[in-house]
Design a protein around this motif. Structure first.
Motif, short mmCIF file in Angstrom:
data_model
loop_
_atom_site.label_atom_id
_atom_site.label_comp_id
_atom_site.label_asym_id
_atom_site.label_seq_id
_atom_site.Cartn_x
_atom_site.Cartn_y
_atom_site.Cartn_z
N VAL A 174 0.83 -1.20 0.00
CA VAL A 174 0.00 0.00 0.00
C VAL A 174 0.87 1.25 0.00
CG1 VAL A 174 -1.72 1.31 1.29
CG2 VAL A 174 -1.91 -1.17 1.12
N VAL A 175 0.59 2.13 -0.96
CA VAL A 175 1.23 3.44 -1.04
C VAL A 175 0.25 4.48 -0.53
CG1 VAL A 175 2.26 5.16 -2.56
CG2 VAL A 175 2.56 2.72 -3.05
N GLN A 176 0.62 5.21 0.52
CA GLN A 176 -0.25 6.28 1.03
C GLN A 176 0.04 7.57 0.25
OE1 GLN A 176 -2.28 4.41 4.51
NE2 GLN A 176 -2.67 6.13 3.14
N THR A 177 -1.01 8.14 -0.37
CA THR A 177 -0.80 9.38 -1.11
C THR A 177 -0.77 10.60 -0.20
OG1 THR A 177 -3.16 9.67 -1.54
CG2 THR A 177 -1.91 8.40 -3.15
N ALA A 178 -1.33 10.50 1.02
CA ALA A 178 -1.24 11.60 1.98
C ALA A 178 0.22 11.84 2.31
CB ALA A 178 -2.03 11.28 3.23
N THR A 179 0.62 13.10 2.39
CA THR A 179 2.04 13.44 2.51
C THR A 179 2.66 12.93 3.79
OG1 THR A 179 1.65 15.43 1.21
CG2 THR A 179 3.71 15.33 2.46
N GLN A 180 1.98 13.11 4.92
CA GLN A 180 2.54 12.69 6.21
C GLN A 180 1.67 11.61 6.84
OE1 GLN A 180 2.78 15.15 10.04
NE2 GLN A 180 4.89 15.24 9.30
N ILE A 181 2.31 10.58 7.33
CA ILE A 181 1.62 9.45 7.93
C ILE A 181 2.24 9.16 9.30
CG2 ILE A 181 1.21 6.95 7.76
CD1 ILE A 181 -0.48 8.52 5.83
N GLY A 182 1.40 8.86 10.29
CA GLY A 182 1.90 8.42 11.57
C GLY A 182 1.70 9.37 12.73
N ASN A 183 1.04 10.53 12.49
CA ASN A 183 0.98 11.52 13.57
C ASN A 183 0.01 11.16 14.68
OD1 ASN A 183 -1.25 11.94 11.95
ND2 ASN A 183 -1.25 14.16 12.19
N THR A 184 -0.83 10.13 14.50
CA THR A 184 -1.67 9.67 15.61
C THR A 184 -1.16 8.36 16.20
OG1 THR A 184 -3.18 8.55 14.07
CG2 THR A 184 -3.74 10.80 14.70
N GLY A 185 0.01 7.92 15.77
CA GLY A 185 0.61 6.74 16.35
C GLY A 185 -0.21 5.49 16.10
N TRP A 186 -0.15 4.58 17.08
CA TRP A 186 -0.87 3.29 16.99
C TRP A 186 -1.54 3.02 18.32
CZ3 TRP A 186 -1.13 0.24 12.65
CH2 TRP A 186 -1.74 -1.02 12.80
N ASN A 187 -2.80 2.61 18.28
CA ASN A 187 -3.48 2.23 19.51
C ASN A 187 -3.97 0.79 19.39
OD1 ASN A 187 -6.37 2.11 18.55
ND2 ASN A 187 -5.93 4.26 18.07
N ASP A 188 -4.51 0.26 20.45
CA ASP A 188 -4.93 -1.14 20.46
C ASP A 188 -6.44 -1.31 20.33
OD1 ASP A 188 -2.31 -2.08 20.76
OD2 ASP A 188 -2.37 -1.77 22.94
N GLU A 189 -7.14 -0.26 19.87
CA GLU A 189 -8.60 -0.33 19.75
C GLU A 189 -9.10 -0.21 18.31
OE1 GLU A 189 -7.32 2.12 22.15
OE2 GLU A 189 -7.26 0.36 23.48
N ASP A 190 -8.36 0.44 17.43
CA ASP A 190 -8.90 0.80 16.12
C ASP A 190 -8.61 -0.19 15.00
OD1 ASP A 190 -9.94 3.04 17.26
OD2 ASP A 190 -8.41 4.42 16.50
N GLY A 191 -7.98 -1.30 15.30
CA GLY A 191 -7.68 -2.28 14.26
C GLY A 191 -8.95 -2.92 13.71
N GLU A 192 -8.97 -3.17 12.42
CA GLU A 192 -10.10 -3.84 11.79
C GLU A 192 -9.93 -5.35 11.74
OE1 GLU A 192 -13.14 -2.64 10.74
OE2 GLU A 192 -12.42 -0.99 11.97
N SER A 193 -8.80 -5.83 12.21
CA SER A 193 -8.55 -7.26 12.39
C SER A 193 -7.48 -7.39 13.47
CB SER A 193 -8.10 -7.91 11.07
OG SER A 193 -6.84 -7.41 10.67
N SER A 194 -7.04 -8.60 13.72
CA SER A 194 -6.12 -8.82 14.82
C SER A 194 -4.66 -8.52 14.48
CB SER A 194 -6.22 -10.27 15.30
OG SER A 194 -5.89 -11.16 14.25
N ALA A 195 -4.37 -8.19 13.21
CA ALA A 195 -2.98 -7.96 12.80
C ALA A 195 -2.93 -7.06 11.57
CB ALA A 195 -2.29 -9.29 12.49
N ILE A 196 -1.76 -6.53 11.29
CA ILE A 196 -1.55 -5.81 10.03
C ILE A 196 -1.63 -6.81 8.88
CG2 ILE A 196 0.13 -4.50 8.68
CD1 ILE A 196 1.13 -3.25 11.27
N GLN A 197 -2.34 -6.44 7.83
CA GLN A 197 -2.60 -7.37 6.73
C GLN A 197 -1.81 -7.07 5.46
OE1 GLN A 197 -4.49 -9.99 7.13
NE2 GLN A 197 -5.45 -9.52 9.08
N VAL A 198 -1.31 -5.85 5.29
CA VAL A 198 -0.67 -5.47 4.04
C VAL A 198 0.63 -6.24 3.85
CG1 VAL A 198 -1.67 -3.17 4.18
CG2 VAL A 198 0.66 -3.53 5.02
N ALA A 199 1.01 -6.43 2.58
CA ALA A 199 2.28 -7.09 2.27
C ALA A 199 3.46 -6.16 2.45
CB ALA A 199 2.25 -7.63 0.84
N GLY A 200 3.25 -4.87 2.29
CA GLY A 200 4.29 -3.87 2.45
C GLY A 200 3.66 -2.50 2.53
N TYR A 201 4.46 -1.50 2.95
CA TYR A 201 3.91 -0.17 3.21
C TYR A 201 4.88 0.88 2.72
CZ TYR A 201 0.87 3.03 5.86
OH TYR A 201 -0.01 3.99 6.25
#
Length: 377
Positions: free
Chosen positions: A57-84
């Motif tokens: 997955v390529v993110q077109t938004a210029t900056q990514i990561g400013n809200t960090g990572w939490n343990d509530e908002d995942g749509e599954s139990s793990a990251i699913q993408v092959a690469g980022y």
């Protein structure tokens, strides 16, 4: 061009193009289909969406990561993408809900990523040439540029890929209603997002989540008031067993709702063809027109395949007439189907809005409104 040996990491495309960057996440090699995602927010939901299985997955938004990572908002139990792939990782994580930086989570889960990439140029390249196989490479692999391209060309193609079984639940489970149970729904997990279950639960639905390989007998054993076909990854043409299950549901006239991949499955069950799109719809700002009244909804999308058809088209099926109920005004893509004589409909987008706008959330109420208490067959 800077020699690849002098570059910490690189994205290699199957057409021979290289996009240099630096390591963001785990070090190593990862292969997949490279796609671009236009959402300005919701990167955690994107990364954990099972529909992205097998994709870089390529993110077109210029900056990514400013809200960090939490343990509530995942749509599954793990990251699913092959690469980022991102351009500018946030240097600060000021959000109060964050429990760790995004890159720390990518490292923890072994996701190979790339930062510092000219994502605008990369997105324009994919818009011109179409999404394609690619690989993210860092570490020792950079010593062999020809080997990187060969590895990408030998990688799996998305056409014909059966990926739903890799992300579907291994065993059935029940997601309870939030409050008194009004209905029971059999949810066929083809790559289900947690947001869908939350939306159903809020409307009093008890969801019986089933593996993708479940047959008609197993589904009917849950005594459902209705059936939901979830979103998911891969080529719908590789899912004949789920198409057969869907036909058995239509024959029994059980209310049915298909979401994204589920829309493609319903389309094939109705006798329509599906096809691979040139560069897909992936974002949270895609307009969709309702053929019934011309209203436009802004919706969340994640799909690289679509059902063949024309906006507003009426067509015959083994279960009576059906219509193309929704379409995208940008390119005419079929965005929804509705049967006229059996209680079945579907949409190509994600009405649970995780992440995304809430214009389409009423579709869950429409589905629940079609259910009959005690009307299980």
């Amino acid at each position: 061009m800077v020699p690849l040996l002098a570059i910490p990491a690189v994205l290699a495309l199957e057409n021979g193009r290289f996009f240099p960057g630096r390591i963001f996440g785990a070090t190593g090699t990862s292969l997949g289909e490279v796609v671009f995602q236009t959402g300005m927010t919701g990167y955690q939901e994107t990364l954990t969406d099972p529909s992205y299985r097998g994709q870089i997955v390529v993110q077109t938004a210029t900056q990514i990561g400013n809200t960090g990572w939490n343990d509530e908002d995942g749509e599954s139990s793990a990251i699913q993408v092959a690469g980022y792939v991102v351009r500018d990782p946030s240097r600060a994580v000021p959000h109060w809900r964050s429990v760790r930086p995004l890159e720390a989570e990518l490292v923890r889960q072994g996701v190979v990523g790339l930062a510092g990439v000219d994502t605008r140029s990369l997105t324009r390249h994919l818009r011109e040439h179409g999404v394609m196989r690619a690989g993210v490479f860092s570490g020792d692999a950079l010593a062999d540029p020809a080997g990187m391209t060969a590895a990408v060309l030998n990688g799996p193609a998305m056409t014909g890929a059966e990926l739903a079984s890799r992300v579907s639940t291994r065993r059935p489970y029940v997601y309870p209603a939030a409050g008194p149970r009004r209905f029971r729904v059999a949810v066929v997990d083809l790559g289900l997002k947690t947001g869908t279950l939350r939306m159903l639960a809020a409307l009093g639905v008890e969801s019986h989540v089933l593996p993708d390989a479940t047959g008609a007998d197993g589904l009917l054993a849950t005594e459902p008031d209705g059936v939901l076909l979830s979103n998911g990854p891969g080529d719908p043409a590789a899912m004949d067993h789920v198409v057969a299950l869907t036909r058995s549901v239509l024959e029994r006239r059980l209310p049915l709702f298909g979401i994204c991949f589920g829309n493609q499955i319903l389309g094939r069950a109705l006798g329509r063809d599906t096809y691979k799109m040139r560069y897909s719809h992936r974002g949270i700002n895609v307009p969709v027109v309702d053929a019934a009244d011309g209203r436009v909804a802004i919706t969340s999308h994640n799909h690289g395949f679509a059902v063949r058809g024309e906006p507003g088209e009426r067509f015959e099926t083994p279960y009576g007439p059906a219509v193309v109920s929704h379409h995208c005004p940008n390119d005419g893509t079929v965005e929804g189907l509705r049967c006229l004589e059996v209680p079945a409909f579907s949409v190509q987008y994600h009405p649970e809005a995780a992440a995304g706008p809430h214009d389409a959330s009423a579709l869950f109420s429409a589905f629940v409104g079609s259910l009959r208490p005690g009307g299980r067959r």
